[in-house]
Scaffold this active site. Structure first.
Site, mmCIF file in Angstrom:
data_model
loop_
_atom_site.group_PDB
_atom_site.id
_atom_site.type_symbol
_atom_site.label_atom_id
_atom_site.label_comp_id
_atom_site.label_asym_id
_atom_site.label_seq_id
_atom_site.Cartn_x
_atom_site.Cartn_y
_atom_site.Cartn_z
ATOM 1 N N CYS A 135 0.836 -1.211 0.000
ATOM 2 C CA CYS A 135 0.000 0.000 0.000
ATOM 3 C C CYS A 135 0.866 1.255 0.000
ATOM 4 C CB CYS A 135 -0.911 -0.027 1.227
ATOM 5 S SG CYS A 135 -1.924 1.443 1.375
ATOM 6 N N CYS A 138 -0.498 4.066 2.330
ATOM 7 C CA CYS A 138 -0.316 3.837 3.765
ATOM 8 C C CYS A 138 1.145 4.031 4.174
ATOM 9 C CB CYS A 138 -0.725 2.421 4.152
ATOM 10 S SG CYS A 138 -2.113 1.758 3.252
ATOM 11 N N ASP A 139 2.078 3.562 3.355
ATOM 12 C CA ASP A 139 3.468 3.420 3.816
ATOM 13 C C ASP A 139 4.495 4.262 3.073
ATOM 14 O OD1 ASP A 139 2.555 1.507 5.620
ATOM 15 O OD2 ASP A 139 2.783 -0.113 4.186
#
Ligand SMILES: Cc1cc2nc3c(=O)[nH]c(=O)nc-3n(C[C@H](O)[C@H](O)[C@H](O)COP(=O)(O)OP(=O)(O)OC[C@H]3O[C@@H](n4cnc5c(N)ncnc54)[C@H](O)[C@@H]3O)c2cc1C
Length: 306
Positions: A135, A138-139
């Site tokens: 992701c 997200c990261d």
């Protein structure tokens, strides 16, 4: 025992939320049961540029607006559920959760989507969350000014590689074939990005490190030659697996474990419909998921009228 609903929707991504918007707007009592938090795979993408009528948004915003629309029409939303049993063959369909709650419905719509396909290479499991990610949204920020690899060659891989150049100092795309399977415009954008490099016809065979990921082995497939590369992160975008494991033997699935539906999103069981990425189909996008969700809800409404 909870209420008996007209429609129980399993899965709260774009397909399930759209089905919820349509069925609650049609005044059918509706509940969406979702594993984890709502939104589905869309929340994993930073930039959604191809949703008609919305010039540019991020996945979280788009999914959150869909959720609000469903809720405003009276749809009940239950997150973090774990479904342990389906009894959906009869006129009244029953869904049981691990916490003892039981939901009954006159119709069911499965919209369970999919999850990222894993590399299945040694070290992948060990470094999930400490170097290995699925992701970018997200990261990505964790890899600011670091060097990363993106694995994959489709639209998702290339688009996410471009978005990751906002953080990483260098992005290397590792792809198993000698060509990409993305749209020409996406390939062009990726190739013209000065931060992106390519290792073609290759795959990661091992991920290594200490507390976090430090190195990967890469095999050049035609020659079998192995190279070790120092790397801070690996983002994997190599397709998806349908979330249908607990549906095997309950409704008809194809050989890829995707739910078989007809043009009205009807499954093998009367009153049970399916929509979105978990169904057997060629293209998987937000637009196709919301279209399927619309059709499934309208078909469920027609089934209930008859
Ligand atoms: C990184 C990435 C980037 C993408 N970018 C784009 C893009 O730019 N444009 C675009 O159009 N598409 C994009 N897509 C594809 C798009 O996100 C999907 O096609 C879409 O989300 C499918 O919607 P869905 O509702 O069918 O499934 P999902 O989004 O997968 O949602 C399914 C939901 O069901 C829940 N669920 C699963 N199993 C159960 C269960 N047993 N019980 C209860 N709940 C369950 C899940 O938790 C999830 O919330 C991207 C996908 C990824 C992975």
């Amino acid at each position: 025992m909870e209420n008996i609903f007209d429609v129980i929707i399993i899965g709260g991504g774009p397909a399930g939320l759209t089905a919820g918007i349509y069925s609650s707007r049609a005044k059918l009592s509706t509940v969406i049961l979702n594993e984890g938090s709502f939104g589905g795979q869309v929340v994993m993408t930073n930039e959604v540029a191809n949703y008609p009528g919305v010039e540019l948004t991020n996945g979280y915003m788009l999914a959150n607006t869909m959720k609000k629309q469903a809720k405003d029409f009276g749809c009940k939303l239950k997150s973090n559920v774990n479904i342990t049993k389906y009894d959906i063959k009869g006129d009244i369909k029953t869904v049981e959760l691990d916490d003892g709650r039981v939901f009954q419905g006159k119709s069911v719509i499965f919209a369970t989507g999919g999850r990222p396909r894993y590399l299945n290479a040694p070290g992948e499991e060990e470094y999930k969350g400490s170097g290995v990610s699925y992701c970018a949204t997200c990261d990505g920020d964790f890899f600011t000014d670091k060097e990363i690899i993106v694995v994959g060659g489709g639209n998702s891989a290339l688009e996410e590689a471009v978005s990751l150049t906002n953080y990483a100092s260098k992005v290397t795309i590792v792809h198993q074939f000698d060509h990409f399977q993305a749209f020409p415009s996406v390939i062009e954008e990726t190739k013209s990005n000065p931060k992106i490099n390519f290792i073609m016809e290759s795959k990661i065979t091992e991920l290594k490190g200490e507390d976090s990921l430090k190195k990967v082995n890469i095999e050049h497939l035609p020659s079998g030659k192995n190279t070790e590369i120092n790397i801070d992160g690996v983002f994997v975008f190599i397709g998806y697996v349908p979330n249908t494991t607990n549906l095997d033997g309950i409704i008809n699935l194809n050989e890829n474990k995707e739910i078989i539906v007809d043009n009205e999103m009807q499954t093998s069981i009367p009153g049970v419909f399916a929509a979105g990425d978990s169904t057997a189909k060629r293209f998987r996008q937000i637009t196709t998921a919301v279209a399927d969700g619309t059709i499934a809800a309208l078909s469920a409404a027609e089934y209930l009228r008859n």
